[in-house]
Design an enzyme around this catalytic site. Structure first.
Site, short mmCIF file in Angstrom:
data_model
loop_
_atom_site.label_atom_id
_atom_site.label_comp_id
_atom_site.label_asym_id
_atom_site.label_seq_id
_atom_site.Cartn_x
_atom_site.Cartn_y
_atom_site.Cartn_z
N GLY A 87 0.82 -1.21 0.00
CA GLY A 87 0.00 0.00 0.00
C GLY A 87 0.85 1.26 0.00
O GLY A 87 2.02 1.24 0.37
N ARG A 96 -6.34 -2.51 10.58
CA ARG A 96 -7.24 -3.65 10.75
C ARG A 96 -6.84 -4.48 11.98
O ARG A 96 -7.68 -4.93 12.74
CB ARG A 96 -7.14 -4.52 9.49
CG ARG A 96 -8.32 -5.40 9.24
CD ARG A 96 -9.43 -4.66 8.52
NE ARG A 96 -10.60 -5.50 8.33
CZ ARG A 96 -11.85 -5.05 8.44
NH1 ARG A 96 -12.09 -3.79 8.75
NH2 ARG A 96 -12.87 -5.85 8.25
N THR A 126 5.47 0.87 5.78
CA THR A 126 4.04 0.65 5.92
C THR A 126 3.49 1.66 6.91
O THR A 126 4.09 1.88 7.96
CB THR A 126 3.68 -0.77 6.40
OG1 THR A 126 2.30 -0.75 6.84
CG2 THR A 126 4.51 -1.26 7.57
N ASP A 150 1.07 1.18 8.65
CA ASP A 150 0.51 0.42 9.78
C ASP A 150 1.48 0.23 10.94
O ASP A 150 1.08 -0.14 12.03
CB ASP A 150 0.02 -0.95 9.30
CG ASP A 150 -1.19 -0.83 8.40
OD1 ASP A 150 -2.01 0.08 8.64
OD2 ASP A 150 -1.32 -1.63 7.46
N MET A 203 -7.63 3.96 10.17
CA MET A 203 -7.14 2.71 9.58
C MET A 203 -6.36 1.85 10.59
O MET A 203 -5.89 2.36 11.61
CB MET A 203 -6.25 3.01 8.38
CG MET A 203 -7.01 3.35 7.11
SD MET A 203 -5.84 3.66 5.74
CE MET A 203 -6.98 3.87 4.36
N GLN A 263 -4.96 9.22 4.80
CA GLN A 263 -4.09 8.73 5.87
C GLN A 263 -2.78 8.17 5.31
O GLN A 263 -1.75 8.21 5.97
CB GLN A 263 -4.80 7.61 6.65
CG GLN A 263 -5.88 8.09 7.58
CD GLN A 263 -6.72 6.95 8.12
OE1 GLN A 263 -6.42 6.39 9.15
NE2 GLN A 263 -7.77 6.60 7.41
N ARG A 264 -2.84 7.63 4.11
CA ARG A 264 -1.63 7.01 3.57
C ARG A 264 -0.99 7.79 2.44
O ARG A 264 0.06 7.38 1.93
CB ARG A 264 -1.93 5.59 3.11
CG ARG A 264 -2.99 5.51 2.04
CD ARG A 264 -3.39 4.08 1.80
NE ARG A 264 -4.05 3.94 0.51
CZ ARG A 264 -4.71 2.88 0.10
NH1 ARG A 264 -4.82 1.84 0.89
NH2 ARG A 264 -5.26 2.83 -1.09
#
Lengths: 403, 403
Positions: free
Chosen positions: B11, B185, B137, B139, B183, B293-294
């Site tokens: 991503g 998960r 990432t 995340d 975001m 966000q990304r």
């Protein structure tokens, strides 16, 4: 010397505090007034006598860059003075008590209605108080002004976000449709700003739907299929307010409703996502641009902030001249170079009216905007006036008086 | 001199092109390699022999500030070489054809898996090609590195947005709950960044829910009721991945499902909005923080971009030393002043693993993060490295080679 009250109302923008700074600056420059009261939460602050003293505020840099209302807002509609004059009596009682000579209301067409009514009521009472409206709304739907403060910054945020969404979208080489839902229930000005993201390499959004023309689901499906022939990555900008030919919001049409049952749950973007998946069977996602559309001061337009400040100063000058029932407005002189001057218009002519995107600025197909519309918006997003940062975040004004 | 290939995968982030710039810079500095090929759309660009030549790129300013992948991405998982070596045979055929001595894969744990497998396959073949992973990432869920490139910029965007949402929220003096879905998960790192928006006047978000602890709707209702006693304006940050004690996503619990029927239609934020309206009866809205966000490079963290570039250079240095199967990682030395060094870790140790927020960094009540977590994130959002602007919009790299 007599005193003044300033209040803010309606929805937030990134530029409404620039107008507040402009009014304070103009009031001080005029030398004609004493204290400057900031009414908390719009006109309700006057009714409840909740004020902060902003007379001595002189460094406006931080205030100008702070989003949403430094003085708070309200959605209060004054009673009809013919039926129930109690609100008006209370307001004028407070105006007299605080020796007020001018009241400034920064807001949209509801606020202009309030300013107009107060001005009219003042005339009946023989009051010499100036009631001056100062325009603002991200929706850009006020009449008699070329555009409204707050719109340019919202448009800059939307165009910047659309460009970044384009970069996000182009990374995969597989067919994908991205639906972006943008604010604007009745006027398509904000959605139209998505077109500014197009540049020498980016053709997205390839489709734009505004609420000014009826939306046809069948035509939309055709449009998407057609565009997918030429584009792997299709981005569609859609107003939250699109309606079919019967005026029914797309969120609540039968086509969408039988898919998700509960209409209030989904906006136009989600409805179109479901339609694309069902009818075309291609990868599709929807993005609802969130409330940052109206408060992302970190990417404000310096043109917008400058004009907002100037309109605030112009409002103060009108009051210093003893005028009432007026709103300073932007009169555009030329697109390129972009020039304008500020004039005064009657608040009764602005109150409760709405300016929509002219149909001739929407393509005959109803799925894009014309170059004229892009030419109109472009000057309004120019220039960066970003906040200063502290500890990695914007250093906005302390708003603890609202909390 | 032999040549190198660089590819990007997974991503998008705002910092992945800074890593690309770092690898190019490091490869050139080493003086050990010839041509630098950019593989388009990850490893599939090698399989399909789609490259652009980036050997002569030397001004990295614009590349570093451009979001998402300049080289495009893919979600391609290589076949298992034991069952079907065709992908590997094709890749090494291309590597030999182009006289490749190093392959750099910038991505998350899937990409580290690819780098590890290629490295292992190379060993079997007796190849001297270096396969080096470069972490990224939003995340922040890679193991063996203090944090991941891209996370700091995403966290800065989230914290900035949360602060602006606070300003937006405080304008009305009436009780209101705003749910913001963020975001992540499985890992709560991004949602935790919402806490950075708190400052001397802003207490929002007053509640934060991460996916690392089971979510109870009953406890949530209690939490909201309790906080509403002290706060008119309540903002709740919630991860998209919150699950109940049975591991069922909140979007598909019975409590939510019977309200909107079609679970896929709504995320955690919308589910909680419905619950608040139904169970507490207070004004409530939900905001889904979108894909910015990304990719919101317009508010990137300069710390993040700097580290991403350094990791890219470190990756190049590893290849210049003839190493393979490694990934440069950030080892934090101290929080304040923030210091770190870069070390190399084994890609097989990073591949397909996930780093979550430690439970001790979540409050015992499960509805907030601890100061330790804030201390951890804070250095990562420091510093502004905004893009230059042209015509009112960020002047990003032309990505027409992807279109």
């Amino acid at each position: 010397m007599k005193n003044v009250i300033i209040a803010q109302s309606g929805g937030p923008t990134s530029a409404i505090n620039a107008s507040l700074a402009g009014v304070i600056s103009g009031v001080r420059k005029s030398g004609k007034f004493g204290k400057i009261y900031g009414s908390l939460h719009g006109v309700t602050g006057v009714l409840e006598e909740k004020f902060i003293d902003v007379t001595d505020m002189s460094d406006f840099t931080q205030l100008i860059s702070t989003p949403a209302m430094y003085l708070g807002s309200c959605r209060y509609k004054l009673t009809d003075p013919m039926k129930d004059p109690s609100d008006y009596n209370k307001l004028f009682e407070v105006f007299n008590k605080l020796d007020i000579e001018a009241f400034f209301y920064i807001g949209g067409n509801d606020s202009m209605d309030t300013a107009a009514k107060l001005s009219e009521y003042g005339r009946i009472l023989g009051s010499d108080i100036s009631f001056i409206g100062v325009p603002k709304t991200i929706d850009n739907d006020l009449v008699l002004t070329d555009h409204t403060p707050g719109y340019g910054s919202a448009a800059k945020y939307i165009a910047t976000s659309m460009l970044e969404i384009a970069h996000d979208t182009y990374i995969y080489g597989i067919p994908c449709v991205t639906i972006v839902e943008i604010m604007g229930r009745d006027a398509g000005w904000l959605t139209a700003a998505a077109a500014l993201a197009r540049n020498e390499y980016n053709e997205t959004p390839q489709l734009i739907y505004l609420p000014e023309v009826p939306f046809s689901i069948e035509k939309f499906i055709e449009d998407v299929k057609e565009k997918l022939k030429a584009h792997n990555n299709l981005v569609v900008a859609v107003s939250e307010g699109i309606r079919d030919e019967n005026g029914i919001y797309i969120t609540s049409t039968a086509a969408a409703a039988d898919k998700f049952g509960h209409a209030q749950l989904s906006g136009a973007g989600k409805a179109l996502e479901i339609i694309v998946k069902k009818e075309i069977g291609v990868k599709c996602r929807s993005v609802e641009m969130n409330i940052l559309q109206r408060c992302a001061a970190h990417v404000a337009s310096s043109t917008d902030l400058k004009e907002s400040f100037e309109l605030g100063e112009a409002a103060a000058a009108l009051a210093a001249d003893g005028k009432t029932g007026l709103m300073p407005a932007i009169i555009r002189e030329s697109d390129s170079p972009y020039t304008y001057h500020i004039d005064a218009v009657d608040t009764t002519q602005v109150a409760n009216k709405e300016s929509n995107v002219p149909v001739e600025w929407i393509t005959p197909e109803g799925n894009d905007v014309t170059d004229d519309l892009i030419t109109y918006i472009k000057p309004l997003i120019q220039g960066e006036a970003f906040p200063t940062y502290k500890n990695g975040l914007p250093d906005y004004m302390n708003i603890s008086h609202l909390i």
